[in-house]
Design an enzyme around this catalytic site. Structure first.
Site, PDB file in Angstrom:
ATOM      1  N   ASP A  67       0.747  -1.138   0.012  1.00 22.94           N
ATOM      2  CA  ASP A  67      -0.032  -0.060  -0.117  1.00 22.94           C
ATOM      3  C   ASP A  67       0.764   1.240  -0.072  1.00 22.94           C
ATOM      4  OD1 ASP A  67       0.749  -0.518   2.650  1.00 22.94           O
ATOM      5  OD2 ASP A  67      -1.165  -0.776   3.546  1.00 22.94           O
ATOM      6  N   ASN A 136      -8.400  -2.799  14.059  1.00 19.77           N
ATOM      7  CA  ASN A 136      -9.574  -2.993  13.633  1.00 19.77           C
ATOM      8  C   ASN A 136      -9.757  -4.348  12.860  1.00 19.77           C
ATOM      9  OD1 ASN A 136      -8.576  -1.896  11.413  1.00 19.77           O
ATOM     10  ND2 ASN A 136      -9.947  -0.342  11.275  1.00 19.77           N
ATOM     11  N   HIS A 138      -7.764  -4.385   9.830  1.00 18.61           N
ATOM     12  CA  HIS A 138      -7.451  -4.317   8.474  1.00 18.61           C
ATOM     13  C   HIS A 138      -6.276  -5.229   8.387  1.00 18.61           C
ATOM     14  CE1 HIS A 138      -5.367  -0.378   9.689  1.00 18.61           C
ATOM     15  NE2 HIS A 138      -4.478  -1.299   9.505  1.00 18.61           N
ATOM     16  N   GLU A 143      -9.891  -1.928   4.987  1.00 17.98           N
ATOM     17  CA  GLU A 143     -10.804  -1.434   6.275  1.00 17.98           C
ATOM     18  C   GLU A 143     -11.921  -2.257   6.567  1.00 17.98           C
ATOM     19  OE1 GLU A 143      -9.494   0.382   8.437  1.00 17.98           O
ATOM     20  OE2 GLU A 143      -8.507   2.007   7.480  1.00 17.98           O
TER      21      GLU A 143
END
Ligand code: F6R
Length: 246
Positions: A67, A136, A138, A143
């Site tokens: 990313d 979370n 990810h 996400e």
């Protein structure tokens, strides 16, 4: 799924570096998928150390990063280009033309997504993909959502990710709002996945991701379906994964 239990961050870093090193020894021209963040820093340091001792040679290796932030140039200190140079590439003998990341400065985001997807395909896919795990759930910048996004795409960062990443920027306002990321199909197409986790604040999400149900609300849970995943964690991060359950 294989779980490798390490004592602490240093031990986790060494064990993960060992897996990467083994990959390069078995296939010197391996395509490595790489991550940024705080977790892999010790892994890169260990690999650099072994390189400097002459134990590992990256001259034929290829890397593709997961990313990159939209809007940050390669020389912005918080870009993932910069991170990879700082912690890894500038210290080893990987050829610069063999290192790839999404181009955060490309204005035509659709064009960049297509280019990066095609690039990964043209390299013959990823042999070993190193992943971290967001609080979370990810992976990359995939996400929590109500669906899985397949290919390289642009995401709008959630508030929790902006808050988690603001420590690297001046303030939350300075964190870019969008990023390029490999999609879930890109990730699942990697031949081997190595996920590195450290610290007790990851224990809950590690349990949810690997012992909970498979759901796009916890993107990492999809890794339960991949045939070759190695979860390398220190005692704190794996404290909610009882021995023998995975
Ligand atoms: C970084 C990335 C992210 C991180 C994750 C965990 O390239 O793709 O998914 O792996 O946010 O970050 P750390 O290691 O800082 O806890």
């Amino acid at each position: 799924m294989r779980v490798i239990r390490a004592r602490d961050y240093k031990d986790m870093s060494r064990k993960t570096a060992n897996l990467i090193s083994a990959q390069i020894i078995l296939k010197p021209n391996a395509v490595l998928g790489l991550a940024t963040g705080s977790t892999p820093i010790g892994i890169y340091r260990q690999l650099v150390d072994w390189y400097q001792k002459g134990d590992i040679d990256f001259s034929d290796s290829v890397s593709v990063n997961l990313d990159e932030y939209c809007g940050l140039s390669a020389n912005h200190p918080e870009s993932y280009h910069y991170f990879m140079q700082k912690y890894f590439f500038s210290h080893i003998n990987i050829q610069p033309q063999h290192t790839f990341l999404p181009n955060g400065m490309e204005k035509n985001t659709q064009k960049e997504c297509t280019r990066y997807s095609m690039l990964i395909r043209s390299l013959g896919g990823i042999d070993l993909l190193l992943l971290g795990l967001g609080h979370n759930g990810h992976i990359g910048f995939n996400e929590p959502s109500d669906h899985f996004s397949a290919d390289v795409h642009v995401v709008t960062l959630t508030e929790s990710t902006i808050q988690a990443n603001k420590r690297f920027f001046g303030s939350a306002d300075d964190v870019p709002r969008q990023a390029y990321t490999m999609g879930i199909r890109t990730i699942l197409q990697a031949k081997r996945i190595v996920m590195a986790v450290s610290g007790k604040e990851k224990a809950f999400i590690v349990r949810e991701a690997f012992l909970g149900k498979i759901t796009p609300a916890i993107p990492a849970s999809i890794l339960q379906l991949h045939p070759d995943v190695w979860l390398v964690g220190d005692a704190e991060a794996l404290s909610e994964i009882p021995e023998g359950t995975l």
